[in-house]
Design a protein around this motif. Structure first.
Motif, short mmCIF file in Angstrom:
data_model
loop_
_atom_site.label_atom_id
_atom_site.label_comp_id
_atom_site.label_asym_id
_atom_site.label_seq_id
_atom_site.Cartn_x
_atom_site.Cartn_y
_atom_site.Cartn_z
N VAL A 140 0.84 -1.21 0.00
CA VAL A 140 0.00 0.00 0.00
C VAL A 140 0.87 1.26 0.00
O VAL A 140 1.86 1.33 0.74
CB VAL A 140 -0.92 0.03 1.24
CG1 VAL A 140 -1.79 1.27 1.25
CG2 VAL A 140 -1.79 -1.22 1.32
N ASP A 141 0.47 2.26 -0.82
CA ASP A 141 1.11 3.58 -0.74
C ASP A 141 0.29 4.40 0.25
O ASP A 141 -0.83 4.84 -0.05
CB ASP A 141 1.10 4.22 -2.13
CG ASP A 141 1.57 5.66 -2.06
OD1 ASP A 141 2.09 6.07 -0.99
OD2 ASP A 141 1.40 6.38 -3.05
N PHE A 142 0.85 4.59 1.45
CA PHE A 142 0.09 5.27 2.50
C PHE A 142 0.14 6.80 2.40
O PHE A 142 -0.54 7.48 3.16
CB PHE A 142 0.58 4.82 3.89
CG PHE A 142 -0.02 3.51 4.32
CD1 PHE A 142 -1.35 3.45 4.76
CD2 PHE A 142 0.71 2.34 4.27
CE1 PHE A 142 -1.92 2.25 5.14
CE2 PHE A 142 0.14 1.13 4.64
CZ PHE A 142 -1.17 1.09 5.08
N SER A 143 0.94 7.33 1.45
CA SER A 143 1.14 8.78 1.47
C SER A 143 -0.16 9.54 1.19
O SER A 143 -0.32 10.67 1.64
CB SER A 143 2.23 9.18 0.48
OG SER A 143 1.86 8.77 -0.81
N ALA A 144 -1.10 8.89 0.45
CA ALA A 144 -2.35 9.60 0.12
C ALA A 144 -3.52 9.12 0.97
O ALA A 144 -4.68 9.38 0.64
CB ALA A 144 -2.66 9.38 -1.36
N LYS A 145 -3.23 8.39 2.03
CA LYS A 145 -4.32 7.86 2.86
C LYS A 145 -4.25 8.43 4.27
O LYS A 145 -3.20 8.91 4.69
CB LYS A 145 -4.23 6.32 2.95
CG LYS A 145 -4.39 5.63 1.60
CD LYS A 145 -4.48 4.14 1.74
CE LYS A 145 -4.34 3.44 0.40
NZ LYS A 145 -5.42 3.74 -0.55
N LEU A 146 -5.37 8.33 4.95
CA LEU A 146 -5.41 8.69 6.37
C LEU A 146 -5.58 7.40 7.16
O LEU A 146 -6.49 6.60 6.87
CB LEU A 146 -6.60 9.63 6.63
CG LEU A 146 -6.90 9.97 8.09
CD1 LEU A 146 -5.74 10.70 8.74
CD2 LEU A 146 -8.18 10.84 8.16
N VAL A 147 -4.69 7.17 8.14
CA VAL A 147 -4.77 5.97 8.98
C VAL A 147 -5.20 6.40 10.39
O VAL A 147 -4.66 7.35 10.95
CB VAL A 147 -3.40 5.26 9.05
CG1 VAL A 147 -3.44 4.09 10.03
CG2 VAL A 147 -2.99 4.76 7.66
N LEU A 148 -6.20 5.71 10.91
CA LEU A 148 -6.71 6.01 12.26
C LEU A 148 -6.51 4.78 13.12
O LEU A 148 -6.97 3.69 12.75
CB LEU A 148 -8.20 6.35 12.20
CG LEU A 148 -8.60 7.45 11.20
CD1 LEU A 148 -10.12 7.61 11.17
CD2 LEU A 148 -7.94 8.77 11.55
N SER A 149 -5.80 4.91 14.23
CA SER A 149 -5.62 3.76 15.12
C SER A 149 -6.40 3.97 16.40
O SER A 149 -6.27 5.02 17.04
CB SER A 149 -4.14 3.60 15.48
OG SER A 149 -4.04 2.72 16.59
N ILE A 150 -7.19 2.96 16.78
CA ILE A 150 -7.89 3.05 18.07
C ILE A 150 -7.23 2.15 19.11
O ILE A 150 -7.76 1.96 20.19
CB ILE A 150 -9.40 2.72 17.93
CG1 ILE A 150 -9.63 1.27 17.47
CG2 ILE A 150 -10.10 3.69 17.03
CD1 ILE A 150 -11.09 0.84 17.56
N ALA A 151 -6.06 1.59 18.76
CA ALA A 151 -5.40 0.64 19.68
C ALA A 151 -4.74 1.38 20.84
O ALA A 151 -4.03 2.37 20.64
CB ALA A 151 -4.36 -0.16 18.92
#
Ligand code: NAD
Length: 270
Positions: A87-98
């Motif tokens: 995955v190319d994460f540069s154009a995505k938003l990652v949300l962690s609830i951990a």
């Protein structure tokens, strides 16, 4: 709010709470997907909310604009490993609830081009009364921050912290807090039963007193809590007598100690 394509990796209680809130708030179900290895949980979510269900974390992440990491902390490394490669994460938003996984660890797991926000929700999110703490490193855009605020506002209230350590304070003040109130209510129910009420009546009495007190707090947002307390405490009366015992037994200091213990445990988990 913006209706970006969002995928949830993990189909547990927290994913369900957030998905329920989003769909109830008009987020298009076709823009939401959920991935988990076991078909049972994810298919139940798909059936309940009309969202897309999959066992393919990689394909869902590739297709999404927003990826919510909603697995247990101990599963996070295993979940992230295959995503980093595909995955190319540069154009995505990652949300962690951990709980307990810092932003620096996510940079190690998914690369340092990551736009990541940490979210610390609590279980009342399941009934739309959640309180979530949010933290993002400086490079995360205002647009992504606003999107995350709107997302979590669909299941309750939100509070941003400036410093990542603030997430541990949110855990102590709000994340773990439902259990503090449950403990207090349990103790009250037990004593009510000893006084002779049957268990259902005892629970109803305690439950209604607690939700009534919370409703009064909410209805008077500008009134200090101490004033609300004083308003139900006549001098020399029954409430004053009960509060005298709480104070003699150092209840405020015990609460402070318990909250500090929660912060310490959160720090140890990092
Ligand atoms: P849960 O155990 O109910 O759900 C975890 C989900 O992850 C399950 O659906 C499981 O099938 C799925 N999963 C496991 N391995 C997977 C994999 N390889 N790929 C995709 N999915 C996988 O847990 P929960 O209570 O929903 O908690 C999820 C996260 O939320 C945890 O990190 C927890 O720390 C955090 N959190 C929970 C609460 C809470 O009160 N429940 C509060 C704050 C934060």
């Amino acid at each position: 709010m913006q209706h970006r394509k969002i995928t949830f990796i993990g189909a547990g209680n927290m994913a369900r709470a957030i998905i329920a809130g989003l769909v109830a708030g008009g987020y298009p179900a076709k823009s939401i997907s959920v991935c988990a290895p076991s078909a049972k949980n994810r298919d139940a979510l798909a059936a309940d909310y009309g969202i897309v269900s999959s066992s393919d974390n990689l394909a869902c992440t590739q297709a999404a604009d927003v990826v919510v990491l909603a697995v247990k902390p101990q599963m996070m490394a295993d979940v992230c490993q295959p995503l980093r490669e595909g995955v190319d994460f540069s154009a995505k938003l990652v949300l962690s609830i951990a709980a307990g996984i810092q932003v620096s660890r996510f940079y190690q797991l998914l690369g340092d081009k990551l736009n990541i926000v940490r979210i610390m929700p609590n279980t009342p999110s399941l009934v739309g009364k959640g309180m979530s703490g949010l933290y993002a490193p400086q490079q995360v855009s205002q647009q992504d921050r606003d999107y995350t605020s709107d997302l979590m506002a669909s299941v309750g209230k939100v509070c941003w912290v400036e410093d990542e350590n603030g997430i541990n304070s949110v855990i102590a003040v709000a994340g773990s807090a439902p259990a503090y109130f449950f403990l207090f209510m349990e103790a009250m129910q037990q004593e009510a039963e000893r006084m002779g009420f049957d268990s259902q009546t005892a629970r109803n009495l305690v439950q209604q007193a607690a939700s009534g007190a919370a409703a009064l707090v909410e209805a008077n947002p500008d009134t200090p809590l101490s004033t609300l307390r004083e308003q139900v405490t006549s001098k020399g009366g029954t409430t004053a007598e009960a509060l005298r015992v709480f104070n003699e037994q150092q209840l405020p200091a015990t609460v402070a100690k318990a909250m500090q213990a929660a912060v310490s445990r959160a720090q140890e988990m990092e």
